[in-house]
Design a protein around this motif. Structure first.
Motif, PDB file in Angstrom:
ATOM      1  N   ARG A 119      -2.377  42.232 -26.237  1.00  0.00           N
ATOM      2  CA  ARG A 119      -1.316  41.254 -26.007  1.00  0.00           C
ATOM      3  C   ARG A 119      -1.785  39.846 -26.366  1.00  0.00           C
ATOM      4  NH1 ARG A 119       1.768  40.341 -20.321  1.00  0.00           N
ATOM      5  NH2 ARG A 119       0.522  38.469 -20.152  1.00  0.00           N
ATOM      6  N   ASP A 120      -3.026  39.513 -26.003  1.00  0.00           N
ATOM      7  CA  ASP A 120      -3.570  38.192 -26.340  1.00  0.00           C
ATOM      8  C   ASP A 120      -3.648  37.994 -27.850  1.00  0.00           C
ATOM      9  OD1 ASP A 120      -3.802  37.492 -23.673  1.00  0.00           O
ATOM     10  OD2 ASP A 120      -5.940  37.992 -23.553  1.00  0.00           O
ATOM     11  N   GLU A 121      -4.074  39.041 -28.567  1.00  0.00           N
ATOM     12  CA  GLU A 121      -4.139  38.944 -30.032  1.00  0.00           C
ATOM     13  C   GLU A 121      -2.744  38.785 -30.635  1.00  0.00           C
ATOM     14  OE1 GLU A 121      -8.012  41.614 -31.215  1.00  0.00           O
ATOM     15  OE2 GLU A 121      -6.259  42.647 -30.379  1.00  0.00           O
ATOM     16  N   MET A 122      -1.774  39.491 -30.073  1.00  0.00           N
ATOM     17  CA  MET A 122      -0.398  39.367 -30.558  1.00  0.00           C
ATOM     18  C   MET A 122       0.120  37.947 -30.314  1.00  0.00           C
ATOM     19  SD  MET A 122       2.096  40.658 -32.192  1.00  0.00           S
ATOM     20  CE  MET A 122       1.799  42.419 -32.253  1.00  0.00           C
ATOM     21  N   GLU A 123      -0.160  37.403 -29.146  1.00  0.00           N
ATOM     22  CA  GLU A 123       0.261  36.022 -28.866  1.00  0.00           C
ATOM     23  C   GLU A 123      -0.365  35.055 -29.861  1.00  0.00           C
ATOM     24  OE1 GLU A 123      -0.312  34.829 -24.803  1.00  0.00           O
ATOM     25  OE2 GLU A 123       1.078  36.353 -24.046  1.00  0.00           O
ATOM     26  N   GLU A 124      -1.632  35.276 -30.173  1.00  0.00           N
ATOM     27  CA  GLU A 124      -2.317  34.408 -31.137  1.00  0.00           C
ATOM     28  C   GLU A 124      -1.613  34.456 -32.496  1.00  0.00           C
ATOM     29  OE1 GLU A 124      -6.605  34.517 -33.333  1.00  0.00           O
ATOM     30  OE2 GLU A 124      -6.616  34.812 -31.151  1.00  0.00           O
ATOM     31  N   ARG A 125      -1.249  35.659 -32.927  1.00  0.00           N
ATOM     32  CA  ARG A 125      -0.555  35.812 -34.214  1.00  0.00           C
ATOM     33  C   ARG A 125       0.841  35.185 -34.173  1.00  0.00           C
ATOM     34  NH1 ARG A 125      -2.305  41.850 -36.296  1.00  0.00           N
ATOM     35  NH2 ARG A 125      -4.537  41.478 -36.067  1.00  0.00           N
ATOM     36  N   LEU A 126       1.534  35.371 -33.072  1.00  0.00           N
ATOM     37  CA  LEU A 126       2.873  34.791 -32.950  1.00  0.00           C
ATOM     38  C   LEU A 126       2.814  33.264 -32.914  1.00  0.00           C
ATOM     39  CD1 LEU A 126       4.411  37.350 -30.445  1.00  0.00           C
ATOM     40  CD2 LEU A 126       4.967  37.104 -32.879  1.00  0.00           C
ATOM     41  N   ARG A 127       1.794  32.727 -32.277  1.00  0.00           N
ATOM     42  CA  ARG A 127       1.598  31.267 -32.296  1.00  0.00           C
ATOM     43  C   ARG A 127       1.370  30.780 -33.730  1.00  0.00           C
ATOM     44  NH1 ARG A 127      -1.555  32.385 -27.890  1.00  0.00           N
ATOM     45  NH2 ARG A 127      -0.727  31.621 -25.958  1.00  0.00           N
ATOM     46  N   TYR A 128       0.488  31.474 -34.426  1.00  0.00           N
ATOM     47  CA  TYR A 128       0.105  31.071 -35.773  1.00  0.00           C
ATOM     48  C   TYR A 128       1.277  31.191 -36.758  1.00  0.00           C
ATOM     49  CZ  TYR A 128      -2.346  30.908 -40.229  1.00  0.00           C
ATOM     50  OH  TYR A 128      -2.746  30.583 -41.498  1.00  0.00           O
ATOM     51  N   TYR A 129       1.932  32.348 -36.781  1.00  0.00           N
ATOM     52  CA  TYR A 129       2.959  32.604 -37.792  1.00  0.00           C
ATOM     53  C   TYR A 129       4.334  32.039 -37.442  1.00  0.00           C
ATOM     54  CZ  TYR A 129      -0.318  35.629 -40.216  1.00  0.00           C
ATOM     55  OH  TYR A 129      -1.416  36.100 -40.889  1.00  0.00           O
ATOM     56  N   LEU A 130       4.660  31.985 -36.161  1.00  0.00           N
ATOM     57  CA  LEU A 130       6.007  31.562 -35.766  1.00  0.00           C
ATOM     58  C   LEU A 130       6.031  30.285 -34.937  1.00  0.00           C
ATOM     59  CD1 LEU A 130       7.477  35.062 -34.823  1.00  0.00           C
ATOM     60  CD2 LEU A 130       7.688  33.839 -37.001  1.00  0.00           C
ATOM     61  N   GLY A 131       4.877  29.793 -34.538  1.00  0.00           N
ATOM     62  CA  GLY A 131       4.825  28.556 -33.760  1.00  0.00           C
ATOM     63  C   GLY A 131       5.257  28.717 -32.310  1.00  0.00           C
ATOM     64  N   ILE A 132       5.242  29.937 -31.812  1.00  0.00           N
ATOM     65  CA  ILE A 132       5.659  30.185 -30.432  1.00  0.00           C
ATOM     66  C   ILE A 132       4.620  29.611 -29.472  1.00  0.00           C
ATOM     67  CG2 ILE A 132       6.126  31.989 -28.718  1.00  0.00           C
ATOM     68  CD1 ILE A 132       7.170  33.710 -31.053  1.00  0.00           C
ATOM     69  N   THR A 133       5.095  28.942 -28.445  1.00  0.00           N
ATOM     70  CA  THR A 133       4.185  28.319 -27.475  1.00  0.00           C
ATOM     71  C   THR A 133       4.349  28.880 -26.069  1.00  0.00           C
ATOM     72  OG1 THR A 133       5.781  26.562 -27.034  1.00  0.00           O
ATOM     73  CG2 THR A 133       4.135  26.142 -28.748  1.00  0.00           C
ATOM     74  N   ASN A 134       5.411  29.607 -25.837  1.00  0.00           N
ATOM     75  CA  ASN A 134       5.719  30.095 -24.495  1.00  0.00           C
ATOM     76  C   ASN A 134       6.118  31.566 -24.591  1.00  0.00           C
ATOM     77  OD1 ASN A 134       6.248  29.680 -21.672  1.00  0.00           O
ATOM     78  ND2 ASN A 134       8.416  29.753 -22.149  1.00  0.00           N
ATOM     79  N   PHE A 135       5.516  32.408 -23.762  1.00  0.00           N
ATOM     80  CA  PHE A 135       5.769  33.844 -23.844  1.00  0.00           C
ATOM     81  C   PHE A 135       6.319  34.376 -22.528  1.00  0.00           C
ATOM     82  CE2 PHE A 135       2.546  32.790 -26.896  1.00  0.00           C
ATOM     83  CZ  PHE A 135       2.919  33.509 -28.022  1.00  0.00           C
ATOM     84  N   VAL A 136       7.302  35.251 -22.636  1.00  0.00           N
ATOM     85  CA  VAL A 136       7.840  35.987 -21.494  1.00  0.00           C
ATOM     86  C   VAL A 136       7.668  37.462 -21.851  1.00  0.00           C
ATOM     87  CG1 VAL A 136       9.863  36.488 -20.078  1.00  0.00           C
ATOM     88  CG2 VAL A 136       9.540  34.178 -21.020  1.00  0.00           C
ATOM     89  N   TRP A 137       6.704  38.117 -21.205  1.00  0.00           N
ATOM     90  CA  TRP A 137       6.427  39.529 -21.478  1.00  0.00           C
ATOM     91  C   TRP A 137       7.005  40.405 -20.372  1.00  0.00           C
ATOM     92  CZ3 TRP A 137       4.683  41.333 -25.942  1.00  0.00           C
ATOM     93  CH2 TRP A 137       3.933  40.500 -26.776  1.00  0.00           C
ATOM     94  N   LEU A 138       7.758  41.416 -20.773  1.00  0.00           N
ATOM     95  CA  LEU A 138       8.228  42.448 -19.853  1.00  0.00           C
ATOM     96  C   LEU A 138       7.431  43.714 -20.131  1.00  0.00           C
ATOM     97  CD1 LEU A 138      12.097  41.993 -20.158  1.00  0.00           C
ATOM     98  CD2 LEU A 138      10.490  40.720 -18.752  1.00  0.00           C
ATOM     99  N   GLU A 139       7.347  44.574 -19.147  1.00  0.00           N
ATOM    100  CA  GLU A 139       6.636  45.839 -19.336  1.00  0.00           C
ATOM    101  C   GLU A 139       7.420  46.753 -20.270  1.00  0.00           C
ATOM    102  OE1 GLU A 139       5.419  49.658 -16.645  1.00  0.00           O
ATOM    103  OE2 GLU A 139       5.246  47.683 -15.728  1.00  0.00           O
ATOM    104  N   GLY A 140       8.739  46.868 -20.056  1.00  0.00           N
ATOM    105  CA  GLY A 140       9.570  47.735 -20.889  1.00  0.00           C
ATOM    106  C   GLY A 140       9.508  49.180 -20.450  1.00  0.00           C
TER     107      GLY A 140
END
Length: 180
Positions: free
Chosen positions: A18-39
């Motif tokens: 999840r941390d690696e995914m957040e890093e990629r989303l920050r880099y590629y999409l500029g996302i700064t805030n995450f709301v993760w659900l279990e699903g």
């Protein structure tokens, strides 16, 4: 906002944390805030894509399946996911306003559970809205018309579409390659 079950799970991107995914989303999409659900894993072809549970209307509003219906989304869904939605904060640290949508009143034949109205598509002049020949179709259509003034709500019967995986929002995201 995303579900771990459909983004970082044994079924989806198992080699990425999840941390690696957040890093990629920050880099590629500029996302700064995450709301993760279990699903929910292995209950549908999408492994619980977020767009059937909740989605953003704007930077201050989340549209979500109603609390009373949330547990009917999937057999293994946790109400903790609903609590994460309603307690989420935007990038400025402000709480979101939550607008609740019902699920269908009945379980959908071939789907095995109730249908969500949140998997709609927003176009420039229209909203393509899934309908199920259910009493709540009109409730959801009225909500969408109020939330998206100036756009015409086009109801699309999805009772055959969902059997093949995904809904309107899902199937409008791909860019098909033309046959040669």
């Amino acid at each position: 906002m995303a579900c771990e079950s459909s983004v970082v799970s044994p079924n989806r991107n198992p080699e990425i944390s999840r941390d690696e995914m957040e890093e990629r989303l920050r880099y590629y999409l500029g996302i700064t805030n995450f709301v993760w659900l279990e699903g929910a894993l292995n209950e549908d072809i999408t492994d619980a894509h977020i767009d059937g549970m909740a989605r953003f209307l704007d930077s201050h509003t989340i549209l979500a399946v109603a609390r009373d219906d949330f547990g009917d989304l999937y057999e293994s869904i946790s109400m903790a996911d609903y609590d994460k939605i309603v307690s989420a904060r935007n990038a400025a640290g402000e709480p979101y306003k939550i607008v609740e949508f019902p699920l269908t009143k009945k379980k959908m034949k071939g789907l095995g559970y109730k249908g969500s109205y949140l998997n709609f598509y927003v176009g420039n002049k229209v909203i393509l809205m899934p309908v199920y020949n259910d009493v709540n179709d009109s409730v959801a259509a009225e909500l969408l018309a109020r939330l998206y003034p100036g756009r015409r709500v086009v109801k699309i019967d999805v009772t055959k579409l969902y059997k093949y995986g995904g809904m309107l929002h899902c199937v409008t995201q791909q860019q098909p390659q033309s046959p040669r």
